[in-house]
Design an enzyme around this catalytic site. Structure first.
Site, PDB file in Angstrom:
ATOM      1  CB  CYS A 120      -0.881   0.008   1.249  1.00  0.00           C
ATOM      2  SG  CYS A 120      -2.181   1.248   1.176  1.00  0.00           S
ATOM      3  CB  CYS A 122      -1.674   5.135   3.390  1.00  0.00           C
ATOM      4  SG  CYS A 122      -1.678   3.631   4.352  1.00  0.00           S
ATOM      5  CB  CYS A 130      -4.267   3.648  -0.113  1.00  0.00           C
ATOM      6  SG  CYS A 130      -4.700   3.649   1.637  1.00  0.00           S
ATOM      7  CE  LYS A 199      -7.613  -0.651   4.831  1.00  0.00           C
ATOM      8  NZ  LYS A 199      -6.197  -0.424   4.535  1.00  0.00           N
ATOM      9  NE  ARG A 209      -6.123   5.914   8.481  1.00  0.00           N
ATOM     10  CZ  ARG A 209      -7.359   6.142   8.051  1.00  0.00           C
ATOM     11  NH1 ARG A 209      -7.967   7.280   8.369  1.00  0.00           N
ATOM     12  NH2 ARG A 209      -7.981   5.248   7.307  1.00  0.00           N
ATOM     13  CD  GLU A 238     -14.175  -4.753  -3.163  1.00  0.00           C
ATOM     14  OE1 GLU A 238     -13.215  -5.389  -3.629  1.00  0.00           O
ATOM     15  OE2 GLU A 238     -14.310  -3.529  -3.317  1.00  0.00           O
ATOM     16  CE  LYS A 253      -7.017  -2.659   8.217  1.00  0.00           C
ATOM     17  NZ  LYS A 253      -6.175  -1.953   7.321  1.00  0.00           N
ATOM     18  CE1 TYR A 318      -0.625  -3.557  15.092  1.00  0.00           C
ATOM     19  CE2 TYR A 318      -3.014  -3.541  15.359  1.00  0.00           C
ATOM     20  CZ  TYR A 318      -1.894  -3.235  14.618  1.00  0.00           C
ATOM     21  OH  TYR A 318      -2.026  -2.624  13.398  1.00  0.00           O
TER      22      TYR A 318
HETATM   23  C1  PBG Z   1      -2.852   0.682   4.983  1.00  0.00           C
HETATM   24  C2  PBG Z   1      -3.368   0.007   6.173  1.00  0.00           C
HETATM   25  C3  PBG Z   1      -4.135   0.522   7.227  1.00  0.00           C
HETATM   26  C4  PBG Z   1      -4.230  -0.500   8.163  1.00  0.00           C
HETATM   27  C5  PBG Z   1      -3.582  -1.612   7.638  1.00  0.00           C
HETATM   28  N1  PBG Z   1      -3.083  -1.287   6.396  1.00  0.00           N
HETATM   29  C6  PBG Z   1      -4.653   1.894   7.491  1.00  0.00           C
HETATM   30  C7  PBG Z   1      -5.592   2.548   6.573  1.00  0.00           C
HETATM   31  O1  PBG Z   1      -6.182   1.958   5.677  1.00  0.00           O
HETATM   32  O2  PBG Z   1      -5.736   3.758   6.747  1.00  0.00           O
HETATM   33  C8  PBG Z   1      -4.892  -0.409   9.494  1.00  0.00           C
HETATM   34  C9  PBG Z   1      -4.453  -1.404  10.508  1.00  0.00           C
HETATM   35  C10 PBG Z   1      -4.810  -1.048  11.899  1.00  0.00           C
HETATM   36  O3  PBG Z   1      -5.556  -0.089  12.180  1.00  0.00           O
HETATM   37  O4  PBG Z   1      -4.345  -1.754  12.807  1.00  0.00           O
HETATM   38  N2  PBG Z   1      -3.665   0.931   3.953  1.00  0.00           N
END
Ligand code: PBG
Length: 330
Positions: A120, A122, A130, A199, A209, A238, A253, A318
């Site tokens: 990704c 971001c 992203c 997602k 973030r 999806e 997610k 985590y």
């Molecule tokens: C990147 C990404 C994100 C997360 C995983 N990959 C953040 C987003 O989409 O802004 C979030 C993971 C988390 O909150 O633990 N695109």
């Protein structure tokens, strides 16, 4: 149901009885541990909104990965925070990139550990979105088709560094097919894809973030590419697309707020189905526990078994090392 003599409570009387009829269990192999890698050496900087988690330099990330492996955790997923960010995230596909370095070092230390790399932009862009941003009649938008070739470069670069899995989390249309094509063309038919298939545009990514430094720079939100929280049929579409395009594993997610989606995806496709207990979900449990408002360890175990009960094959969390440690002692 009409069984006048059935008394379910009788089977709850002792821990051994409860263990005998428990339908769902947790094991270390259920977990994938996310790690945030930053430049430098000897760095383990606490992430304040993710208590107990750190921004690690490569050497420290190797240590954390080894500890996880010693606890029986089969896989880690890596996120990179580069020194320099730019408008397209060009650090993301460099051979000397931070995640590429971490992949090489972790695979060298523990070849058997499954190493996944989050694909990704971001974490790498100065705007925190992203993909590539373009101007469409005065409105700034993330351009789907200009992002795909960059994802292909990033995927090939992760594979070259030794990643077992590329895990795209960008939510561009067609990305799984594009990445599969790129990997195959590079002779890497062995490298697998875990698709962040469903997602959602979620408030629960806040602490992530903070960890990757995009919270401050991100303008607007990601609702033009991440899914609307109201939808589940769309999640199935999806997931179906990602499978058709070559995904080996699919993921939903965030996690707990979307267990209905996890269950439908698993039932519909029977694919290896994972869920991401995201940063905000972890932070909520940790924060409440720090206040003494709930028992953090029990809340951890209960939240994780819920994923298994819903049908998930595993969870990105985590809590991975902590829960594995707990399971080893029980
Ligand atoms: C990147 C990404 C994100 C997360 C995983 N990959 C953040 C987003 O989409 O802004 C979030 C993971 C988390 O909150 O633990 N695109």
């Amino acid at each position: 149901m009409n069984y006048p003599d059935y008394r379910p409570r009788r089977m709850r009387r002792t821990e051994n009885l409860r263990r005998m009829i428990r339908e769902t269990r947790l094991a270390p192999e259920d977990f994938i541990y996310p790690l945030f890698v930053v430049p430098g050496s000897g760095v383990a900087k606490p992430i304040s909104s993710l208590p107990g988690q750190f921004n690690f330099s490569v050497d420290k990330a190797v240590e954390a990965a080894q500890q996880a492996a010693d606890l029986g955790i089969p896989a880690v997923i890596l996120f990179g925070v580069p020194e320099k960010k730019d408008s397209v995230g060009s650090e993301a596909w460099k051979e000397s990139g931070i995640v590429q370095k971490a992949i090489r070092a972790i695979k060298k230390a523990r070849p058997e550990l499954v190493v996944m790399a989050d694909a990704c932009f971001c974490e790498y862009t100065d705007h925190g979105h992203c993909g590539v941003i373009v101007d469409h009649n005065g409105t700034k938008e993330v351009d789907n088709d200009q992002t795909l070739p960059l994802l292909m470069k990033q995927a090939i670069s992760f594979a070259a560094a030794g990643a077992d899995f590329v895990a795209p989390s960008d939510m561009m249309d067609g990305r799984i097919g594009a990445i599969r094509t790129a990997l195959d063309a590079a002779g890497r038919t062995d490298v697998q894809i875990m698709a962040y298939a469903a997602k959602y545009a979620s408030a629960f990514y806040g602490p992530f973030r903070d960890a990757v430094g995009s919270a401050k720079t991100l303008s607007g939100d990601k609702r033009t590419y991440q899914m609307d929280p109201g939808n589940t049929d769309e999640a199935l579409r999806e997931v179906e697309l990602d499978i058709a395009e070559g995904a080996d594993m699919v993921m939903v997610k965030p996690g707990l707020p979307y267990l209905d989606v996890v269950q439908r995806v698993k039932e519909t496709f029977g694919m290896p189905t994972f869920a991401y207990q995201v940063s905000g979900e972890y932070a909520m449990i940790k924060a409440a526990a720090q206040h003494g408002w709930l028992d953090g360890e029990r809340a951890m175990l209960e939240s994780l078994i819920a994923f298994k009960r819903a049908g998930a094959d595993g969870v990105l969390t985590y809590f991975a090392p902590r829960v594995a440690e707990k399971l080893a002692k029980s």
